[in-house]
Design an enzyme around this catalytic site. Structure first.
Site, PDB file in Angstrom:
ATOM      1  N   TYR A   1     -36.792  -1.458   2.723  1.00  0.00           N
ATOM      2  CA  TYR A   1     -35.594  -0.833   3.262  1.00  0.00           C
ATOM      3  C   TYR A   1     -34.885   0.031   2.222  1.00  0.00           C
ATOM      4  O   TYR A   1     -34.270   1.039   2.562  1.00  0.00           O
ATOM      5  CB  TYR A   1     -34.608  -1.906   3.748  1.00  0.00           C
ATOM      6  CG  TYR A   1     -34.911  -2.463   5.112  1.00  0.00           C
ATOM      7  CD1 TYR A   1     -36.072  -3.162   5.352  1.00  0.00           C
ATOM      8  CD2 TYR A   1     -34.015  -2.298   6.157  1.00  0.00           C
ATOM      9  CE1 TYR A   1     -36.342  -3.685   6.600  1.00  0.00           C
ATOM     10  CE2 TYR A   1     -34.265  -2.819   7.409  1.00  0.00           C
ATOM     11  CZ  TYR A   1     -35.432  -3.509   7.630  1.00  0.00           C
ATOM     12  OH  TYR A   1     -35.688  -4.021   8.867  1.00  0.00           O
TER      13      TYR A   1
ATOM     14  N   LYS B   1     -46.782 -12.891   1.815  1.00  0.00           N
ATOM     15  CA  LYS B   1     -48.060 -12.244   2.141  1.00  0.00           C
ATOM     16  C   LYS B   1     -48.779 -11.981   0.812  1.00  0.00           C
ATOM     17  O   LYS B   1     -49.189 -10.855   0.505  1.00  0.00           O
ATOM     18  CB  LYS B   1     -47.773 -10.939   2.920  1.00  0.00           C
ATOM     19  CG  LYS B   1     -48.995 -10.195   3.427  1.00  0.00           C
ATOM     20  CD  LYS B   1     -49.667 -10.848   4.620  1.00  0.00           C
ATOM     21  CE  LYS B   1     -50.944 -10.110   4.999  1.00  0.00           C
ATOM     22  NZ  LYS B   1     -51.747 -10.832   6.017  1.00  0.00           N
TER      23      LYS B   1
ATOM     24  N   ASP C   1     -36.606  -9.331   9.208  1.00  0.00           N
ATOM     25  CA  ASP C   1     -36.206  -8.536  10.374  1.00  0.00           C
ATOM     26  C   ASP C   1     -37.067  -8.928  11.573  1.00  0.00           C
ATOM     27  O   ASP C   1     -36.566  -9.196  12.666  1.00  0.00           O
ATOM     28  CB  ASP C   1     -36.372  -7.037  10.057  1.00  0.00           C
ATOM     29  CG  ASP C   1     -35.985  -6.173  11.242  1.00  0.00           C
ATOM     30  OD1 ASP C   1     -34.962  -6.476  11.877  1.00  0.00           O
ATOM     31  OD2 ASP C   1     -36.723  -5.213  11.544  1.00  0.00           O
TER      32      ASP C   1
ATOM     33  N   ASP D   1     -48.051 -13.933   8.673  1.00  0.00           N
ATOM     34  CA  ASP D   1     -48.716 -13.788   9.980  1.00  0.00           C
ATOM     35  C   ASP D   1     -48.902 -15.155  10.642  1.00  0.00           C
ATOM     36  O   ASP D   1     -48.638 -15.338  11.824  1.00  0.00           O
ATOM     37  CB  ASP D   1     -50.047 -13.011   9.862  1.00  0.00           C
ATOM     38  CG  ASP D   1     -50.925 -13.430   8.693  1.00  0.00           C
ATOM     39  OD1 ASP D   1     -50.495 -14.281   7.895  1.00  0.00           O
ATOM     40  OD2 ASP D   1     -52.058 -12.916   8.582  1.00  0.00           O
TER      41      ASP D   1
ATOM     42  N   ASP E   1     -36.119 -11.691  14.993  1.00  0.00           N
ATOM     43  CA  ASP E   1     -36.143 -11.308  16.415  1.00  0.00           C
ATOM     44  C   ASP E   1     -37.085 -12.232  17.192  1.00  0.00           C
ATOM     45  O   ASP E   1     -36.837 -12.560  18.357  1.00  0.00           O
ATOM     46  CB  ASP E   1     -36.581  -9.848  16.596  1.00  0.00           C
ATOM     47  CG  ASP E   1     -35.387  -8.898  16.701  1.00  0.00           C
ATOM     48  OD1 ASP E   1     -34.339  -9.192  16.106  1.00  0.00           O
ATOM     49  OD2 ASP E   1     -35.495  -7.859  17.383  1.00  0.00           O
TER      50      ASP E   1
HETATM   51  C1  IPM Z   1     -31.266  -5.939  12.029  1.00  0.00           C
HETATM   52  C2  IPM Z   1     -31.577  -4.531  12.497  1.00  0.00           C
HETATM   53  C3  IPM Z   1     -31.483  -3.578  11.321  1.00  0.00           C
HETATM   54  C4  IPM Z   1     -32.545  -3.998  10.308  1.00  0.00           C
HETATM   55  C5  IPM Z   1     -31.658  -2.081  11.684  1.00  0.00           C
HETATM   56  C6  IPM Z   1     -30.760  -1.653  12.786  1.00  0.00           C
HETATM   57  C7  IPM Z   1     -31.458  -1.210  10.463  1.00  0.00           C
HETATM   58  O1  IPM Z   1     -32.816  -4.478  13.126  1.00  0.00           O
HETATM   59  O2  IPM Z   1     -30.139  -6.157  11.529  1.00  0.00           O
HETATM   60  O3  IPM Z   1     -32.122  -6.813  12.182  1.00  0.00           O
HETATM   61  O4  IPM Z   1     -33.702  -3.606  10.437  1.00  0.00           O
HETATM   62  O5  IPM Z   1     -32.163  -4.714   9.369  1.00  0.00           O
HETATM   63 MN    MN Z   2     -33.726  -6.384  13.451  1.00  0.00          MN
END
Ligand code: IPM
Ligand code: MN
Ligand code: NAD
Length: 365
Positions: free
Chosen positions: A146, A196, A252, A228, A256
């Protein structure tokens, strides 16, 4: 008591809808505790770009600098709408990453929590969930791909290319590892280190430093798992995890997935903590597909309030009350549309109704 200044960054898409519910709850918390909140809204994200010409305007920076804590709604536009903003002003690059960098919020706490009473929201089978889902992802938030150097250009043979670098130094790894070990000490004393190292040299250094730091926390058992494989285990046996630590990009993606196994990203709050300042935001985005309809699940935003009460203002008990209030609204058979399953007779409620019911429930505690 002096008022605590909270910068409220409403954001884009469902942002204003769910931050309104957070504000409702903060007002109630203020009325029942010895604390005062000076809540100040400020523009941030794509909406700020269109109204102020920048997605992280100077006035918002100044407010955040002097705030005791920052509550941030999600930012961002749909893929198509994003193209209306120059690449570097798009709110992810122009506002969110600069916010993280400005306050060096390296420690991102993303709890993945679904107590037994509402475990039916999970798409996983009951025998996999057992007594519920309860672990926390600790994601390094200001390093790695990032924030590494980026370059785009054209090769000698005229082909477009891009180069992005994944960089970590040992201090960056050490400080997030310490946060993870301390968190593990307060929980079940097992730390899953996600990496990894079979491919990435960054993971080789990461693992080395995690092991060195681990010497100082002999009561915590460290288990190393390839990223993975970890993705699979999250679906097949999430109960093995308690505290997971990982670099920025892995965090990230896996966080999710955490939302997925709970049943919705709307159940994913988070805290982003730096040496001097913390900000709080849902883990998810601005959900353009459901924006403006009063159907978003504000649990992630109100849960972020609970995390702020605990982590920035030392209000552990009120934070616990708030978690219980939210969970008991769901346990009573109410559901936001994202969590509705086809054959259930749960009563669907809107964003603001969920906030009202949580407020009622909290008032009773
Ligand atoms: C998160 C989001 C951010 C990230 C994006 C919007 C930059 O997906 O906070 O998880 O990738 O960190
Ligand atoms: Mn995210
Ligand atoms: P998203 O997280 O916004 O949405 C993914 C799915 O989850 C959608 O179907 C959405 O409706 C659903 N969802 C998310 N939050 C919900 C909630 N509270 N209640 C009910 N349903 C919810 O991801 P996306 O669509 O890939 O991204 C949209 C925008 O958000 C992009 O511009 C992205 O960059 C941005 N984003 C911002 C942040 C942030 O501000 N921290 C985080 C992630 C994505």
């Amino acid at each position: 008591m002096a008022a605590k200044t909270i910068a409220l960054l409403d954001g884009d898409g469902i942002g204003p809808e769910i931050t309104a519910e957070a504000e409702k709850i903060l007002r109630l918390v203020e009325s029942r505790n010895d604390i005062e909140f000076d809540l100040q809204h400020a523009p941030f994200g794509a909406s700020a770009y269109f109204s102020h010409g920048h997605s992280f305007p100077e006035e918002t920076k100044a407010l955040c600098d002097r705030a005791d804590a920052i509550m941030k709604g999600p930012i961002g536009l749909s893929h198509e709408e994003s193209k209306k903003i120059p690449v570097d002003e798009q709110p992810e690059r122009g506002a969110l990453l600069p916010l993280r960098r400005r306050y060096d919020t390296f420690a991102n706490f993303r709890p993945v929590y679904l107590p037994k009473g509402i475990a039916h929201f999970s798409p996983l089978k009951p025998e996999i969930i057992g007594d519920g889902i309860d672990f926390i992802i600790i994601r390094e938030l200001v390093g790695g791909l990032y924030f590494g150097q980026k370059e785009t250009g054209t090769t000698d043979s005229g082909k477009r290319y891009v180069r992005e670098t994944l960089e970590y130094d040992e201090d960056q790894i050490e400080r997030i590892a310490r946060v993870a070990f301390v968190t593990a000490q307060k929980r079940k004393k097992v730390l899953h280190n996600i990496h990894k190292s079979n491919v990435l040299k960054s993971s080789v250094l990461w693992n080395e430093v995690v092991e060195e730091v681990g010497q100082e926390y002999p009561d915590v058992e460290v288990k190393h798992i390839l990223v993975d494989a970890a993705a699979t285990y999250l679906c097949l046996n999430p109960g093995q995890f308690d505290v997971m630590v990982m670099e920025n990009m892995f965090g990230d993606i896996l966080s999710d997935q955490g939302g997925g196994i709970l049943g919705s990203l709307g159940l994913m709050p988070s805290a982003c903590v730096g040496p001097d300042k913390a900000y709080y935001e849902p883990s998810h985005g601005s959900a353009p597909d459901i924006a403006g309809q009063n159907i978003a699940n504000p649990y992630s935003m109100i849960g972020s309030v609970a995390m702020m009460l605990e982590m920035s203002f030392g209000m552990e008990e009120e934070a616990r009350n708030l978690w219980h209030a939210m969970q008991s609204v769901f346990a009573q058979g109410f559901t936001t549309p994202d969590l509705k399953s086809p054959n259930s007779d749960a009563k669907i409620i809107n964003t603001d109704a969920f906030g009202d019911l949580v407020a009622e429930e909290l008032s009773r505690s």
